[in-house]
Design a protein around this motif. Structure first.
Motif, PDB file in Angstrom:
ATOM      1  N   ILE A  38      87.027  33.803  55.045  1.00  0.00           N
ATOM      2  CA  ILE A  38      87.836  33.942  56.210  1.00  0.00           C
ATOM      3  C   ILE A  38      86.839  34.487  57.300  1.00  0.00           C
ATOM      4  N   GLY A  39      86.057  35.446  56.868  1.00  0.00           N
ATOM      5  CA  GLY A  39      85.066  36.042  58.293  1.00  0.00           C
ATOM      6  C   GLY A  39      84.220  35.010  58.575  1.00  0.00           C
ATOM      7  N   LEU A  97      86.785  44.254  50.178  1.00  0.00           N
ATOM      8  CA  LEU A  97      87.036  43.032  51.169  1.00  0.00           C
ATOM      9  C   LEU A  97      86.549  43.315  52.403  1.00  0.00           C
ATOM     10  N   LYS A  98      86.534  44.542  53.114  1.00  0.00           N
ATOM     11  CA  LYS A  98      85.813  44.842  54.173  1.00  0.00           C
ATOM     12  C   LYS A  98      84.458  44.516  54.361  1.00  0.00           C
ATOM     13  N   THR A 102      87.581  36.075  51.278  1.00  0.00           N
ATOM     14  CA  THR A 102      87.399  36.858  52.554  1.00  0.00           C
ATOM     15  C   THR A 102      86.101  36.751  53.213  1.00  0.00           C
ATOM     16  N   PHE A 113      84.056  40.531  54.538  1.00  0.00           N
ATOM     17  CA  PHE A 113      84.412  39.963  55.654  1.00  0.00           C
ATOM     18  C   PHE A 113      83.030  40.001  56.486  1.00  0.00           C
ATOM     19  N   TRP A 116      88.853  36.508  45.403  1.00  0.00           N
ATOM     20  CA  TRP A 116      89.334  37.301  46.473  1.00  0.00           C
ATOM     21  C   TRP A 116      88.109  37.714  47.611  1.00  0.00           C
ATOM     22  N   TYR A 117      87.088  38.337  46.843  1.00  0.00           N
ATOM     23  CA  TYR A 117      85.983  38.633  47.526  1.00  0.00           C
ATOM     24  C   TYR A 117      85.448  37.278  48.634  1.00  0.00           C
TER      25      TYR A 117
END
Length: 228
Positions: free
Chosen positions: A160-161, A6-7, A157, A10, A153-154
């Motif tokens: 979102i970033g 996830l990091k 995210t 982002f 979800w990847y």
């Protein structure tokens, strides 16, 4: 799927947000002339365009990726796409004034629906965006075993970033405009191009490394990250 994935997602979103192009300048221009709300409406359209391209890239390549997801040569394809995209970005010599010439007009009134449609249309005509998302999906999909939940979800995210970075650009529009001289824009483009080329080259190298060694390396990196 864990926090490390996830990091990375982002970070990908942030990098994609700072790819210099017509959308970048139109977002800043809209924020300055029409205000933050209008710019956010425009950005929603841009993000919808990205989601549309992501869906095309995902469903267009899913059947192929399912068949060859364990084939290391897949990394050659993904890396090559990113390298080509990076070369195009690196060699693009258009400056800020040239970009603004091809911009679409901003609606005179704050018609948010029109701004959403303008954002979608301006992003949609940029085929390079599709190439970028295709390269990311080709690289990321097999590492997530093409699991629909993990993929969702990847890329959620990633969005979102992307959205948070765009929000920062909207809020800092006036400061950014004063600092984005043609020389700065040129250097940013070249820097982004080099970053994509290097990343693509590293991805391609994975095709020459046995899968078990790759998995072991990723596990070591994840463990190091978690311990920090």
């Amino acid at each position: 799927m864990d926090f490390y994935d996830l990091k990375n997602a982002f970070f990908v979103g942030v990098v994609m947000s700072f790819m210099i192009g017509p959308v970048f300048f139109m977002l800043i221009k809209t924020s300055i002339l029409k205000g933050a709300r209008a710019a956010i409406a425009f950005d929603i359209g841009v993000i919808l365009g990205d989601i549309f391209f992501m869906l095309i890239a995902y469903f267009g390549s899913r059947s192929l990726l399912e068949k060859i997801k364990d084939d290391p040569r897949l990394f050659l394809i993904g890396g090559l796409i990113l390298i080509v995209y990076g070369l195009i970005t690196y060699l693009d010599k258009s400056n800020k004034k040239e970009v603004e010439v091809c911009e679409v007009d901003i609606p005179e009134s704050n018609n948010y629906l029109k701004l959403v449609l303008k954002g979608f249309a301006l992003n949609f005509i940029n085929v390079g965006v599709l190439a970028g998302w295709l390269g990311i999906i080709v690289v990321v999909g097999p590492t997530l075993n093409m699991n629909p939940s993990y993929m969702f979800w990847y890329f959620f995210t990633v969005i979102i970033g992307y959205a948070l970075s765009d929000l920062g650009k909207i809020l800092l529009a006036k400061q950014l405009k004063s600092k984005l001289t043609p020389l700065v824009i040129y250097r940013i483009k070249r820097g982004m191009g080099v970053l994509l080329i290097v990343f693509g080259a590293l991805i391609m190298l994975k095709s020459f490394i046995p899968k078990d060694q790759i998995d072991s390396l990723f596990q070591k990196v994840e463990q190091t990250t978690k311990n920090q």
